[in-house]
Design an enzyme around this catalytic site. Structure first.
Site, PDB file in Angstrom:
ATOM      1  N   TRP A  66       1.259   5.685  -1.489  1.00  0.00           N
ATOM      2  CA  TRP A  66       0.916   6.914  -2.375  1.00  0.00           C
ATOM      3  C   TRP A  66       1.946   7.049  -3.507  1.00  0.00           C
ATOM      4  O   TRP A  66       1.739   7.828  -4.334  1.00  0.00           O
ATOM      5  CB  TRP A  66       0.693   8.167  -1.605  1.00  0.00           C
ATOM      6  CG  TRP A  66      -0.729   8.364  -1.223  1.00  0.00           C
ATOM      7  CD1 TRP A  66      -1.319   7.492  -0.622  1.00  0.00           C
ATOM      8  CD2 TRP A  66      -1.589   9.241  -1.867  1.00  0.00           C
ATOM      9  NE1 TRP A  66      -2.713   8.029  -0.470  1.00  0.00           N
ATOM     10  CE2 TRP A  66      -2.991   9.202  -1.391  1.00  0.00           C
ATOM     11  CE3 TRP A  66      -1.247  10.431  -2.747  1.00  0.00           C
ATOM     12  CZ2 TRP A  66      -3.842   9.800  -1.698  1.00  0.00           C
ATOM     13  CZ3 TRP A  66      -2.571  11.132  -3.147  1.00  0.00           C
ATOM     14  CH2 TRP A  66      -3.679  10.967  -2.454  1.00  0.00           C
ATOM     15  N   TYR A  86       0.677  -1.261  -0.002  1.00  0.00           N
ATOM     16  CA  TYR A  86       0.143  -0.030  -0.053  1.00  0.00           C
ATOM     17  C   TYR A  86       0.975   1.327   0.182  1.00  0.00           C
ATOM     18  O   TYR A  86       1.806   1.417   0.803  1.00  0.00           O
ATOM     19  CB  TYR A  86      -0.856  -0.166   1.203  1.00  0.00           C
ATOM     20  CG  TYR A  86      -1.731   1.231   1.226  1.00  0.00           C
ATOM     21  CD1 TYR A  86      -3.173   1.150   0.579  1.00  0.00           C
ATOM     22  CD2 TYR A  86      -1.427   2.267   2.237  1.00  0.00           C
ATOM     23  CE1 TYR A  86      -3.778   2.219   0.677  1.00  0.00           C
ATOM     24  CE2 TYR A  86      -2.360   3.650   2.185  1.00  0.00           C
ATOM     25  CZ  TYR A  86      -3.396   3.519   1.510  1.00  0.00           C
ATOM     26  OH  TYR A  86      -4.214   4.430   1.592  1.00  0.00           O
TER      27      TYR A  86
END
Ligand SMILES: Nc1nc2c(c(=O)[nH]1)N[C@H]1C(S)=C(S)[C@@H](COP(=O)(O)OP(=O)(O)OC[C@H]3O[C@@H](n4cnc5c(=O)[nH]c(N)nc54)[C@H](O)[C@@H]3O)O[C@H]1N2
Ligand SMILES: Nc1nc2c(c(=O)[nH]1)N[C@H]1C(S)=C(S)[C@@H](COP(=O)(O)OP(=O)(O)OC[C@H]3O[C@@H](n4cnc5c(=O)[nH]c(N)nc54)[C@H](O)[C@@H]3O)O[C@H]1N2
Ligand SMILES: [Mo]
Length: 838
Positions: A152, A150
């Protein structure tokens, strides 16, 4: 080619509404410099989450970074530190942790994060990864390989670290992943039961409608002036521009938040500060007042919702003997009875748009606040009108900025599963079934677990948990590959997380910088930053406003390689056919970029000449070094969320079981959970001001930082503008600080039973008494006793799930203590390379 006058003329005939992106529309017709290859001196257009950027290059180095266009008067400081993003704290070469290199079968994982690294050649690193990955799959099975990864990452549709990793793990034999996200873990699971869609990532009622029709805007637990500095693709910056318009308008603004946020101050809003995590009680109090005053839109409830009567029974105390009136709500939330009544009536009497952020659902029982918000909005009955209702994404990625009629570029995908038989690659599966319904595949898929349960899963292989009506059994993870995220910073209860990260045999991380996660790896691969490679992105996740070329600006630092190249090279170790499958027969990044561009071009051509924004061919677009800006349609200016449903709830039924807004859910009732009932419910959180103790008297909020994107940019000089004595700032209420003997600028120790950090005190009246705020994202930097010198909030947060329904993280729930730090102030090591590396 780029002459759009013809379109604009026709557009003007259709509607009198002016185009917002007027500056950029003019810009894209200007002649621009044409360039091929790497620019040694000149300007390069690129993009980051914080907007499209113009970089000035001198002698091959970045010397200036600024927004490509001025869309708002608000400066976005994140846009100015690109040089630091290229030159500071870089992982320059491949490294392997010493014990791992000596014996990968007995790698002493307990030394992870403490032991020195050894530099190895790129080829040696690639071969080691391939060998150990194969070994793990052969001995422990596919479900031992975790590739959730996970994070950004950076902007860009091709160089998407996480998807490139998934593509690599797929072709080489499959992996276990994760579901959901940290952002909206609770709401994205409950909302489909309530309104039939995840709602949190949906386009919002157009800002033009709000400015023209709302009397009140309520910002409930959100700080859009901070959070709109970034977007998932790249910010179009128009969300901030609309908040500037809101400030200039006559619309009254109310902010409901324990913090008087930058947004509240910017908009001169009325500030209401409930105790953290008590919003559900506050809303129930408002609901009970509306019922008492008969200010309920019963027509709306009858036509568009189901289950209000059962919820009313709950308010009346028929379920639990507790009457949930204004007095009850006041006691829990700390908001006066008078204010609760006023709020309720104001919302009912005026066109009111309630904009909610996501902080309050990142809390214990985080499924409840947005469910209750929808219930309250249904009672008020303004959902689907131009100036009222609720919105869950005005604070995020420029929600509410009208959508353009644009060509949408594609992106790299996770590809297909490789079929392997007796160690031989047989090609890619046409579908998952074609992989033979293979048992390992079924196992791997069913072993995927909610993203924020990662530490729990690592520590408890084989444990079965409830999730959203089903059961999940954790896999036995022995190999982690992470690219594009910073889990040692982003995950809750860091000390527990560190224990979890010392369980698997192997951890590989591709990173640009020496982040805490890179330092916890066995093998670290140096990744390029997005400024050292070609890519392409759109801006505005909802507006689709621009296509931006992201041209390589400078040479890669050290031996860093694009994630795509790293994975392609590991595939090569697996065999030429695997490499060919991964790269679609040797395609370079640029080939994919061109394909994505061309698919958008084709789309716009299908609109017909009158409606299409002309796009040049790819070569021209790339050489021009300029974004393409699309036009807004008249319909999207007028667009109203839920309008179709309101106009015809039968034809345009919602995706819920009843087709209506569900204030009561039979499905959730049948799950029989004690922590998520059939209707919105007030639950006392595990830690809150209602059970604060002498040991832990303060509620800690861990908001998103306005001057970073999570942990990104933490190592840049931007930090000097906000750090207090080189520590992460913590907001402390003036009266609390006085009692503690803490002055503005003091270094404080923030601690609880989970851990301790140093932070720099910012003493202020902008936070309510009893609450402190330490933003997430400071790089975890433990001393020998585990005290984080830098101020990572997650050392203090709790790693339990919101409930059995969603299993989201609860990073805004938790109590801490604070004291003035008296020892010798330790220097930070957060941004330095670890032992053995340079
Ligand atoms: N206490 C608390 N914790 C929280 C939250 C909270 O509110 N409170 N919020 C949560 C939320 S909503 C989120 S979304 C998460 C965010 O957590 P993350 O998404 O993990 O945070 P980032 O700092 O953006 O991490 C991205 C990492 O990817 C690296 N990176 C960037 N580009 C590339 C690339 O091209 N290749 C490779 N290999 N690496 C790259 C960056 O250097 C950086 O280390 O945090 C969560 N954690
Ligand atoms: N500059 C910048 N922008 C970002 C990010 C970033 O890191 N930096 N991260 C992006 C990402 S990934 C996400 S998920 C979003 C996150 O967006 P949000 O989840 O909305 O952001 P938060 O800062 O967690 O919380 C928003 C507000 O909720 C308040 N709050 C917390 N708990 C409560 C409560 O119990 N009740 C009430 N009423 N208010 C409460 C906080 O004080 C804060 O002002 O932001 C995005 N935007
Ligand atoms: Mo997020």
């Amino acid at each position: 080619m780029l002459d759009r006058r013809k379109f604009l003329k026709v557009g003007a005939a259709l509607t009198a509404i002016p185009l917002i992106p007027s500056i950029s529309a003019a810009k894209s017709v200007e002649a621009t410099k044409v360039s091929f290859g790497l620019i040694k001196n000149g300007e390069v257009i690129t993009a980051a989450h914080w907007g499209a950027l113009k970089l000035t290059i001198k002698n091959g180095k970045i010397v200036k970074s600024e927004p490509w266009e001025k869309a708002t008067n608000m400066d976005n400081p994140l846009q100015h530190y690109t040089a630091d993003m290229v030159y500071k704290s870089r992982v320059k070469y491949p490294y392997v942790r010493k014990s791992y290199l000596e014996d990968p079968d007995n790698p002493k994982p307990e030394l992870r994060g403490k032991e020195e690294f050894v530099r190895v050649s790129y080829d040696e690193a690639i071969k080691l990864i391939a060998k150990e990955l194969k070994k793990t799959r052969d001995t422990k099975g596919t479900s031992a390989v975790f590739g959730g990864s996970y994070g950004w990452k950076s902007s860009g549709n091709m160089q998407n670290a996480r998807i490139l990793l998934h593509r690599f793990l797929n072709v080489t034999g499959g992996f276990v992943g994760s579901t959901g996200d940290y952002s909206t873990g609770a709401s994205q699971v409950i909302m489909p039961y309530v309104v039939g869609s995840i709602e949190v990532y949906e386009q919002q009622t157009s800002w033009e409608n709000i400015l023209g029709n709302s009397k009140y805007v309520v910002i409930w637990g959100a700080d859009p002036i901070s959070t709109l500095r970034i977007a998932w693709t790249s910010s179009d910056q128009r969300g901030l521009a609309y908040f500037e318009k809101l400030k200039k308008s006559k619309i009254k603004v109310i902010c409901i938040d324990p913090v008087r946020t930058d947004t509240a101050k910017f908009l001169n809003a009325k500030w209401i500060s409930p105790r953290p995590n008590t919003d559900v009680a506050l809303m129930i109090g408002m609901a009970s007042h509306l019922i008492a005053k008969n200010k309920v839109n019963y027509d709306f409830l009858d036509n568009y919702t189901t289950g209000f009567d059962k919820f009313k029974d709950y308010i009346d105390g028929k379920e639990d003997g507790v009457k949930k009136d204004v007095k009850w709500a006041s006691k829990i939330s700390g908001i006066s009875e008078k204010t609760i009544r006023e709020l309720a009536e104001t919302f009912y009497d005026n066109p009111t748009m309630i904009m909610s952020g996501w902080g309050m659902q990142r809390a214990h029982y985080g499924e409840q606040p947005h469910w209750m918000l929808v219930t309250l909005a249904s009672m008020i009955g303004q959902i689907g009108t131009k100036g009222g209702g609720f919105g869950l994404s005005y604070h995020y990625s420029n929600g509410g900025v009208p959508t353009c009629k644009s060509g949408v570029i594609g992106g790299i995908n996770a590809g297909s599963l490789g079929i392997w038989e007796n160690g031989k690659f047989k090609g890619l599966a046409k579908s998952n079934q074609a992989a033979g319904g293979a048992e390992w595949l079924q196992n791997a898929a069913s072993a995927s677990f909610p993203v924020a349960r990662i530490a729990d899963a690592l520590l408890n292989p084989g444990k079965t948990i409830d999730h959203n009506g089903g059961k999940i059994t954790y896999p036995d993870i022995d190999f982690i590959y992470w690219a594009g995220g910073n889990p040692l910073v982003h995950h809750q209860d860091t000390n527990n997380n560190v224990k979890a990260w010392r369980k698997p045999r192997t951890i590989v991380v591709n990173e640009i910088y020496w982040t805490p996660t890179a330092k916890m790896a066995d093998i670290v691969m140096p990744a390029t930053s997005s400024y050292e490679r070609d890519d392409i992105t759109m801006t505005g996740d909802y507006s689709n406003m621009n296509i931006v070329p992201m041209k390589q600006a400078v040479e890669p630092v050290g031996e860093s390689r694009d994630d795509y190249v790293i994975f392609s090279d590991i595939c090569k170790v697996y065999g030429k056919d695997v490499f060919n499958a991964y790269t679609e027969n040797g395609k370079k990044a640029k080939d994919f970029i061109k394909e994505y561009y061309n698919s958008a071009l084709k789309q716009t051509q299908s609109f017909g000449e009158v409606f299409a924004t002309p796009m040049p061919n790819f070569e021209e677009f790339w050489a021009k070094n300029e974004p393409i800006t699309f036009d807004v349609t008249a319909e999207s200016y007028e667009w109203t969320r839920f309008l179709e449903f309101i106009e015809d709830p039968i034809l345009n039924a919602l995706g819920t079981e009843s087709g209506l807004i569900e204030i009561y859910s039979e499905t959730i009732k049948n799950y029989n959970y004690d922590d998520c009932k059939a209707h919105p419910t007030w639950f006392e959180p595990i830690e809150w001001l209602g059970n604060a103790t002498k040991e832990a008297p303060f509620h800690l909020l861990t908001n998103h930082p306005k001057d970073r994107l999570h942990s990104q940019l933490c190592h840049t000089n931007l930090r000097d503008t906000y750090a207090v004595k080189d520590r992460e700032p913590i907001l402390i209420n003036t009266k609390d600080a006085k009692k503690l003997g803490i002055k503005n600028g003091d270094v404080v120790r923030v601690f609880n039973k989970r851990g301790e950090v140093l932070a720099g005190a910012v003493v202020t009246d902008d936070i309510m008494q009893g609450v402190a705020r330490l933003c997430e994202g400071a790089w975890y930097d433990p001393n020998e006793n585990g005290l984080c010198k830098c101020g990572n909030a997650n050392v203090l947060t709790m790693d339990i799930p919101t409930s059995k329904l969603a299993n989201g993280n609860i990073s805004h729930t938790g109590l801490v203590n604070i004291e003035k730090f008296k020892g010798d102030l330790p220097a930070l090591s957060a941004f330095d390379a670890p032992k053995g590396a340079n």
